[in-house]
Design a protein around this motif. Structure first.
Motif, PDB file in Angstrom:
ATOM      1  N   TYR A 218       0.945  -1.204   0.046  1.00 51.82           N
ATOM      2  CA  TYR A 218      -0.029   0.116  -0.093  1.00 51.82           C
ATOM      3  C   TYR A 218       1.059   1.264  -0.081  1.00 51.82           C
ATOM      4  O   TYR A 218       2.005   1.236   0.307  1.00 51.82           O
ATOM      5  N   PHE A 219       0.081   2.255  -0.419  1.00 55.64           N
ATOM      6  CA  PHE A 219       0.974   3.600  -0.438  1.00 55.64           C
ATOM      7  C   PHE A 219       0.369   4.752   0.527  1.00 55.64           C
ATOM      8  O   PHE A 219      -0.724   4.604   0.646  1.00 55.64           O
ATOM      9  N   ARG A 220       0.982   4.920   1.338  1.00 55.56           N
ATOM     10  CA  ARG A 220       0.707   6.089   2.646  1.00 55.56           C
ATOM     11  C   ARG A 220       0.991   7.491   2.247  1.00 55.56           C
ATOM     12  O   ARG A 220       2.025   7.808   2.023  1.00 55.56           O
ATOM     13  N   SER A 221      -0.100   8.115   2.143  1.00 55.88           N
ATOM     14  CA  SER A 221      -0.185   9.750   1.804  1.00 55.88           C
ATOM     15  C   SER A 221      -0.602  10.344   3.249  1.00 55.88           C
ATOM     16  O   SER A 221      -1.506  10.117   3.568  1.00 55.88           O
ATOM     17  N   LYS A 222       0.225  11.437   3.520  1.00 58.39           N
ATOM     18  CA  LYS A 222      -0.025  12.225   4.290  1.00 58.39           C
ATOM     19  C   LYS A 222      -1.327  13.138   4.442  1.00 58.39           C
ATOM     20  O   LYS A 222      -2.112  13.458   5.430  1.00 58.39           O
ATOM     21  N   THR A 223      -1.689  13.361   3.012  1.00 58.82           N
ATOM     22  CA  THR A 223      -2.704  14.147   2.607  1.00 58.82           C
ATOM     23  C   THR A 223      -4.060  13.284   2.235  1.00 58.82           C
ATOM     24  O   THR A 223      -5.090  13.716   2.355  1.00 58.82           O
ATOM     25  N   GLU A 224      -3.688  12.130   1.558  1.00 57.55           N
ATOM     26  CA  GLU A 224      -4.724  11.348   1.013  1.00 57.55           C
ATOM     27  C   GLU A 224      -5.245  10.035   1.555  1.00 57.55           C
ATOM     28  O   GLU A 224      -5.840   9.170   1.077  1.00 57.55           O
ATOM     29  N   GLY A 225      -4.345   9.631   2.610  1.00 56.51           N
ATOM     30  CA  GLY A 225      -4.415   8.451   3.306  1.00 56.51           C
ATOM     31  C   GLY A 225      -4.054   7.310   2.580  1.00 56.51           C
ATOM     32  O   GLY A 225      -2.805   7.280   2.127  1.00 56.51           O
ATOM     33  N   PHE A 226      -4.440   6.058   2.742  1.00 51.46           N
ATOM     34  CA  PHE A 226      -4.062   4.761   2.171  1.00 51.46           C
ATOM     35  C   PHE A 226      -4.386   4.523   0.912  1.00 51.46           C
ATOM     36  O   PHE A 226      -5.669   4.599   0.578  1.00 51.46           O
ATOM     37  N   HIS A 227      -3.543   3.748   0.022  1.00 51.34           N
ATOM     38  CA  HIS A 227      -4.141   3.424  -1.215  1.00 51.34           C
ATOM     39  C   HIS A 227      -3.530   2.081  -1.571  1.00 51.34           C
ATOM     40  O   HIS A 227      -2.343   1.584  -1.140  1.00 51.34           O
ATOM     41  N   TYR A 228      -4.255   1.108  -1.976  1.00 53.05           N
ATOM     42  CA  TYR A 228      -3.898  -0.297  -2.168  1.00 53.05           C
ATOM     43  C   TYR A 228      -2.953  -0.516  -3.309  1.00 53.05           C
ATOM     44  O   TYR A 228      -3.358   0.184  -4.378  1.00 53.05           O
ATOM     45  N   LEU A 229      -2.043  -1.300  -3.463  1.00 54.54           N
ATOM     46  CA  LEU A 229      -1.084  -1.466  -4.449  1.00 54.54           C
ATOM     47  C   LEU A 229      -1.271  -2.822  -4.693  1.00 54.54           C
ATOM     48  O   LEU A 229      -0.759  -3.717  -3.988  1.00 54.54           O
ATOM     49  N   ASP A 230      -1.277  -3.249  -5.906  1.00 53.56           N
ATOM     50  CA  ASP A 230      -1.375  -4.653  -6.518  1.00 53.56           C
ATOM     51  C   ASP A 230      -0.456  -4.677  -7.556  1.00 53.56           C
ATOM     52  O   ASP A 230       0.019  -3.876  -8.390  1.00 53.56           O
ATOM     53  N   ALA A 231      -0.045  -5.987  -8.272  1.00 56.28           N
ATOM     54  CA  ALA A 231       0.890  -6.395  -9.235  1.00 56.28           C
ATOM     55  C   ALA A 231       2.087  -5.408  -9.146  1.00 56.28           C
ATOM     56  O   ALA A 231       2.665  -5.232 -10.164  1.00 56.28           O
ATOM     57  N   ILE A 232       2.548  -5.454  -8.043  1.00 60.86           N
ATOM     58  CA  ILE A 232       3.928  -4.624  -7.998  1.00 60.86           C
ATOM     59  C   ILE A 232       5.109  -5.457  -8.325  1.00 60.86           C
ATOM     60  O   ILE A 232       5.310  -6.675  -7.879  1.00 60.86           O
ATOM     61  N   ARG A 233       6.074  -4.977  -9.290  1.00 63.98           N
ATOM     62  CA  ARG A 233       7.159  -5.508  -9.632  1.00 63.98           C
ATOM     63  C   ARG A 233       8.399  -4.582  -9.170  1.00 63.98           C
ATOM     64  O   ARG A 233       8.503  -3.221  -9.673  1.00 63.98           O
ATOM     65  N   ILE A 234       9.288  -5.011  -8.630  1.00 61.81           N
ATOM     66  CA  ILE A 234      10.465  -4.293  -7.895  1.00 61.81           C
ATOM     67  C   ILE A 234      11.684  -5.250  -8.552  1.00 61.81           C
ATOM     68  O   ILE A 234      11.750  -6.448  -8.709  1.00 61.81           O
ATOM     69  N   LYS A 235      12.463  -4.254  -9.176  1.00 58.96           N
ATOM     70  CA  LYS A 235      13.894  -4.827  -9.680  1.00 58.96           C
ATOM     71  C   LYS A 235      14.906  -3.896  -9.052  1.00 58.96           C
ATOM     72  O   LYS A 235      14.742  -2.704  -8.597  1.00 58.96           O
ATOM     73  N   GLY A 236      16.120  -4.680  -8.920  1.00 62.03           N
ATOM     74  CA  GLY A 236      17.317  -4.114  -8.501  1.00 62.03           C
ATOM     75  C   GLY A 236      18.457  -4.950  -8.382  1.00 62.03           C
ATOM     76  O   GLY A 236      18.543  -6.096  -8.882  1.00 62.03           O
ATOM     77  N   ASN A 237      19.533  -4.350  -8.008  1.00 65.63           N
ATOM     78  CA  ASN A 237      20.744  -4.919  -7.857  1.00 65.63           C
ATOM     79  C   ASN A 237      21.009  -5.349  -6.388  1.00 65.63           C
ATOM     80  O   ASN A 237      20.757  -4.465  -5.596  1.00 65.63           O
ATOM     81  N   ILE A 238      21.238  -6.741  -6.309  1.00 60.65           N
ATOM     82  CA  ILE A 238      21.625  -7.042  -4.650  1.00 60.65           C
ATOM     83  C   ILE A 238      22.456  -6.235  -3.873  1.00 60.65           C
ATOM     84  O   ILE A 238      22.330  -5.751  -2.724  1.00 60.65           O
ATOM     85  N   LYS A 239      23.616  -5.680  -4.741  1.00 61.63           N
ATOM     86  CA  LYS A 239      24.741  -5.303  -3.884  1.00 61.63           C
ATOM     87  C   LYS A 239      24.321  -3.857  -3.589  1.00 61.63           C
ATOM     88  O   LYS A 239      24.356  -3.383  -2.341  1.00 61.63           O
ATOM     89  N   ASP A 240      23.597  -3.094  -4.600  1.00 58.36           N
ATOM     90  CA  ASP A 240      23.033  -1.677  -4.215  1.00 58.36           C
ATOM     91  C   ASP A 240      22.060  -1.774  -2.970  1.00 58.36           C
ATOM     92  O   ASP A 240      22.079  -0.701  -2.109  1.00 58.36           O
ATOM     93  N   SER A 241      21.416  -2.743  -3.277  1.00 57.42           N
ATOM     94  CA  SER A 241      20.011  -2.620  -2.130  1.00 57.42           C
ATOM     95  C   SER A 241      20.227  -3.076  -0.851  1.00 57.42           C
ATOM     96  O   SER A 241      19.926  -2.306   0.282  1.00 57.42           O
ATOM     97  N   ILE A 242      21.348  -4.114  -0.842  1.00 51.82           N
ATOM     98  CA  ILE A 242      21.707  -4.416   0.587  1.00 51.82           C
ATOM     99  C   ILE A 242      22.387  -3.265   1.210  1.00 51.82           C
ATOM    100  O   ILE A 242      22.500  -3.176   2.364  1.00 51.82           O
ATOM    101  N   GLU A 243      23.377  -2.795   0.367  1.00 46.48           N
ATOM    102  CA  GLU A 243      24.413  -1.655   1.091  1.00 46.48           C
ATOM    103  C   GLU A 243      23.286  -0.377   1.530  1.00 46.48           C
ATOM    104  O   GLU A 243      23.864   0.507   2.263  1.00 46.48           O
ATOM    105  N   SER A 244      22.272  -0.375   1.131  1.00 44.83           N
ATOM    106  CA  SER A 244      21.213   0.631   1.244  1.00 44.83           C
ATOM    107  C   SER A 244      20.290   0.292   2.440  1.00 44.83           C
ATOM    108  O   SER A 244      19.525   1.080   3.044  1.00 44.83           O
ATOM    109  N   LEU A 245      20.337  -1.003   3.055  1.00 42.14           N
ATOM    110  CA  LEU A 245      19.346  -1.582   3.886  1.00 42.14           C
ATOM    111  C   LEU A 245      19.531  -0.951   5.314  1.00 42.14           C
ATOM    112  O   LEU A 245      20.565  -0.687   5.797  1.00 42.14           O
TER     113      LEU A 245
END
Length: 376
Positions: free
Chosen positions: A306-333
């Motif tokens: 879900y997407f949380r907005s301070k002004t518009e509340g909560f929005h449901y998110l479906d069919a989310i596709r997340i892509k990335g590089n393990i090195k970059d993502s873990i170093e940002s963890l």
């Protein structure tokens, strides 16, 4: 040379299309392993008396359970959903080089299909097989998850280099896919150099410890080579100390005619990393499936949130596709909180299915891209 005797007993229940059915299966066999060579052959089921208490209770209450499931199914169908329910109870007897052990696991699995591009699923280990307890678990899940049908899809999201939050269950799946599989011996030998270039957070500690979760992941005192099952520190203070190998209690196979390979048991994040109070506006609650390409350490995950907005509340998110590089993502963890949760699921590797678990808090990472459908 190893000689391994394995015997399985499974009791299954399935609800689909307004009907409840039960069946059971039994399998026994022997495999002899000499290096990388294996011979296996089936044999007669023994006279062992497995515990039938749980399945007997389900059979006794099958009519009450079926009636309640039909009522739930009818309500869901009014909203365009269909309901599938599975219960599996599995026991295993193993003798690995004259060392014997008993194993078991069970689960309740709920699958809801509807307009969502990915089925909504829920799994839980059952300690109580009373039909009332089963119905309560199902209703609790449905109240939490089946809410977005009140909304209409309004937009699509497409973010680049975006920081997002993984809730505990989703975080566990990410660590399982992006780190756990990469340090399994048969994969690690090809990616070791790339993995050791990753700068894990200094206090990141990852352990595999099935203690207390044996009846969830189907492992007990020994692995499939008879090696004692103990907690193993895999990553300590950001450094890879051990890997998941055939020599330290991780040899597992799905069936008697499959060669044991290194597999996770119960990954636990033990990091005392900073607690970040400001949770990001995009929260991933569930990862339905994912994959990693070992050659370039890239990952792709698919799920919901879900997407949380301070002004518009909560929005449901479906069919989310997340892509990335393990090195970059873990170093940002970063670890978000101390809200650890346990999640157990089937894991398929090289055609073999075993139960594995994850214990993780919520965490934030930066991904290269996030796409999905937004509902309001």
């Amino acid at each position: 040379m190893f000689k391994i005797d394995q015997e399985y007993h499974e009791y299954n229940m399935k609800y689909s299309e307004m009907k409840l059915v039960f069946w059971e299966s039994n399998e026994k066999g022997i495999k002899i392993i000499d290096g990388n060579n294996m011979k296996s052959f089936g044999s007669n089921i023994s006279s062992r008396r497995e515990n039938r208490t749980a399945i007997n209770l389900l059979l006794q209450e099958r009519f009450q359970l079926e009636k309640e499931l039909i009522n739930i199914d009818k309500r869901l169908r009014k909203g365009g959903h269909t309901l599938l329910i599975y219960i599996k109870i599995r026991t295993e007897f193993i003798d690995a080089n004259t060392i014997s052990d008993n194993r078991e696991y069970n689960y309740l699995r709920v699958v809801v299909r509807g307009d969502s591009k990915n089925p909504i699923t829920y799994e839980k280990h059952l300690d109580n097989f009373c039909y009332i307890n089963i119905i309560q678990n199902i209703n609790s899940f449905l109240k939490q998850e089946i809410f977005y049908k009140k909304f209409n899809m309004s937009d699509k999201i497409n973010y680049k280099n975006y920081k997002l939050t993984f809730a505990p269950k989703a975080a566990g799946v990410f660590v399982h896919e992006a780190i756990g599989h990469m340090i399994e011996e048969d994969i690690f030998q090809y990616v070791e150099n790339n993995l050791r270039e990753i700068n894990f957070p200094n206090s990141f500690t990852l352990c595999d410890d099935p203690t207390g979760y044996e009846k969830m992941v189907g492992i007990n005192k020994i692995d499939d080579f008879g090696t004692p099952v103990k907690a193993v520190k895999l990553i300590v203070n950001g450094k890879i100390e051990n890997i998941i190998s055939l020599d330290n209690g991780f040899a597992r196979s799905g069936k008697y005619d499959e060669l044991p390979i290194p597999r996770m048991r119960m990954l636990c994040i033990e990091s005392p990393l900073e607690v970040v109070e400001d949770i990001n506006d995009l929260i991933i609650t569930s990862i339905d499936y994912g994959q990693v390409t070992p050659g370039n350490l890239r990952f792709e995950l698919n799920g919901r949130g879900y997407f949380r907005s301070k002004t518009e509340g909560f929005h449901y998110l479906d069919a989310i596709r997340i892509k990335g590089n393990i090195k970059d993502s873990i170093e940002s963890l970063k670890i978000i909180g101390r809200d650890k949760e346990v999640f157990v699921a089937d894991c398929v590797k090289k055609g073999q299915l075993v139960r594995v678990g994850m214990k993780s808090p919520s965490m934030s990472i930066i991904c290269e891209s996030v796409e999905g459908d937004l509902y309001e």
